[in-house]
Design a protein around this motif. Structure first.
Motif, PDB file in Angstrom:
ATOM      1  N   LEU A  84      80.533 -16.490  33.229  1.00 55.73           N
ATOM      2  CA  LEU A  84      80.536 -17.322  31.576  1.00 55.73           C
ATOM      3  C   LEU A  84      79.691 -15.716  31.046  1.00 55.73           C
ATOM      4  N   PHE A  85      80.491 -16.028  29.295  1.00 58.06           N
ATOM      5  CA  PHE A  85      79.804 -15.160  28.382  1.00 58.06           C
ATOM      6  C   PHE A  85      78.595 -15.656  27.697  1.00 58.06           C
ATOM      7  N   ARG A  86      77.532 -14.902  27.406  1.00 59.99           N
ATOM      8  CA  ARG A  86      76.891 -15.620  26.909  1.00 59.99           C
ATOM      9  C   ARG A  86      76.433 -14.870  25.339  1.00 59.99           C
ATOM     10  N   ARG A 106      83.459 -19.788  29.738  1.00 57.11           N
ATOM     11  CA  ARG A 106      83.759 -19.471  30.993  1.00 57.11           C
ATOM     12  C   ARG A 106      84.333 -17.727  30.115  1.00 57.11           C
ATOM     13  N   LEU A 107      83.286 -16.892  30.646  1.00 58.90           N
ATOM     14  CA  LEU A 107      84.487 -15.189  30.385  1.00 58.90           C
ATOM     15  C   LEU A 107      85.888 -14.809  30.570  1.00 58.90           C
ATOM     16  N   ALA A 108      86.610 -15.536  31.809  1.00 54.40           N
ATOM     17  CA  ALA A 108      87.602 -15.738  31.473  1.00 54.40           C
ATOM     18  C   ALA A 108      88.903 -16.486  29.983  1.00 54.40           C
ATOM     19  N   VAL A 154      88.165 -15.615  27.101  1.00 54.54           N
ATOM     20  CA  VAL A 154      89.082 -15.211  26.199  1.00 54.54           C
ATOM     21  C   VAL A 154      88.341 -13.543  26.577  1.00 54.54           C
ATOM     22  N   PRO A 155      89.834 -13.159  27.512  1.00 56.74           N
ATOM     23  CA  PRO A 155      89.622 -11.767  27.557  1.00 56.74           C
ATOM     24  C   PRO A 155      89.014 -10.765  26.895  1.00 56.74           C
ATOM     25  N   GLY A 156      88.338  -9.745  27.770  1.00 60.30           N
ATOM     26  CA  GLY A 156      87.886  -8.573  25.951  1.00 60.30           C
ATOM     27  C   GLY A 156      86.861  -9.447  25.072  1.00 60.30           C
ATOM     28  N   ILE A 157      86.633 -10.590  25.305  1.00 59.62           N
ATOM     29  CA  ILE A 157      85.456 -10.794  23.962  1.00 59.62           C
ATOM     30  C   ILE A 157      83.964 -10.483  24.498  1.00 59.62           C
TER      31      ILE A 157
END
Length: 253
Positions: free
Chosen positions: A137-139, A159-161, A163-166
């Motif tokens: 996850l992107f937090r 989910r990290l996937a 947005v690629p490069g977030i």
């Protein structure tokens, strides 16, 4: 003889908020409470300075900000008046980003990023997002400001996937919603719950409150067009700086 209502409130040197912002909040509060009525004239500047305990330069910065926001109007040689139609600064009951809300209000937003990192989803987060536990996850945790005033402490997880490069995006000024939109991710609905609680020490520090002050906690699950979960957010709003507008319809039959 001055027949204008007296402005009363506390403007404190050394308080985290600048004096002019405190003065803005005091005057807005008097308008919201009906002490200063639409079309009514404020006391002369010298009297306002005495009432608020601030300099004329500070007062004029506050009054100018209120004019820009459409709360006051200035009449050359006659003084300052409450606008006849004062639009209260409310959050909408439609789904829009913090930046979009700020733009609609005519206010300037910015954020302090406390955390922007990837880590595995917990069991609870996985259940909310319909993913497997441990999924990256992107937090993103931010303090959200309007005109330099801290409004909310916002923690969003996705989910990290998705947005690629977030991880490389600078969210101090960048909108999460616009970043999602550029990646083809569009939230269409957010299921939300709001409850009142007290600020803990960390939230109080970030929002410039005292521990135990009231805050509103909004928990959101945003979904896409196919009803797929996109992200979850937990947002703590300073209780005296947030007003949610909504409506209720009665069902018959």
């Amino acid at each position: 003889m001055n027949d204008s209502p007296e402005v009363t409130g506390t403007v404190l040197p050394g308080y985290p908020e600048p004096l002019w912002i405190q003065a803005v909040n005091v005057i807005r509060g008097e308008i919201d409470r009906g002490v200063l009525r639409p079309g009514g004239r404020l006391a002369p500047e010298r009297e306002l300075c005495r009432q608020l305990g601030i300099s004329r330069v500070t007062l004029r910065k506050a009054l100018g900000s209120l004019v820009e926001a459409g709360v006051l109007s200035a009449s050359h040689g006659r003084g300052w008046y409450v606008a006849k139609t004062v639009q209260k600064k409310e959050w909408p009951n439609s789904l829009e980003s913090f930046s979009e809300t700020a733009a609609r209000m005519g206010l300037t937003p910015h954020s302090t990023v406390l955390r922007a990192e990837a880590s595995p989803a917990s069991i609870d987060e996985a259940e909310q997002l319909s993913i497997a536990p441990g999924t990256p996850l992107f937090r993103l945790e931010r303090v959200r400001f309007l005109e330099g005033v801290p409004i909310a402490l916002d923690l969003t997880r996705l989910r990290l996937a998705l947005v690629p490069g977030i991880e490389t995006v600078d969210f101090s000024s960048r909108s999460l919603y616009s970043t999602l939109a550029e990646a083809g991710v569009e939230p269409v609905r957010a299921d939300s719950t709001i409850e009142a609680t007290k600020a803990d020490e960390r939230a109080a520090e970030q929002l410039e409150l005292a521990p135990g002050d009231p805050v509103l906690v909004m928990r959101q699950l945003a979904v896409g067009a196919q009803q797929e979960p996109l992200f979850v957010s937990t947002i703590l709003y300073a209780g005296d700086r947030y007003r949610l507008r909504t409506s209720f319809a009665r069902a018959y039959g």
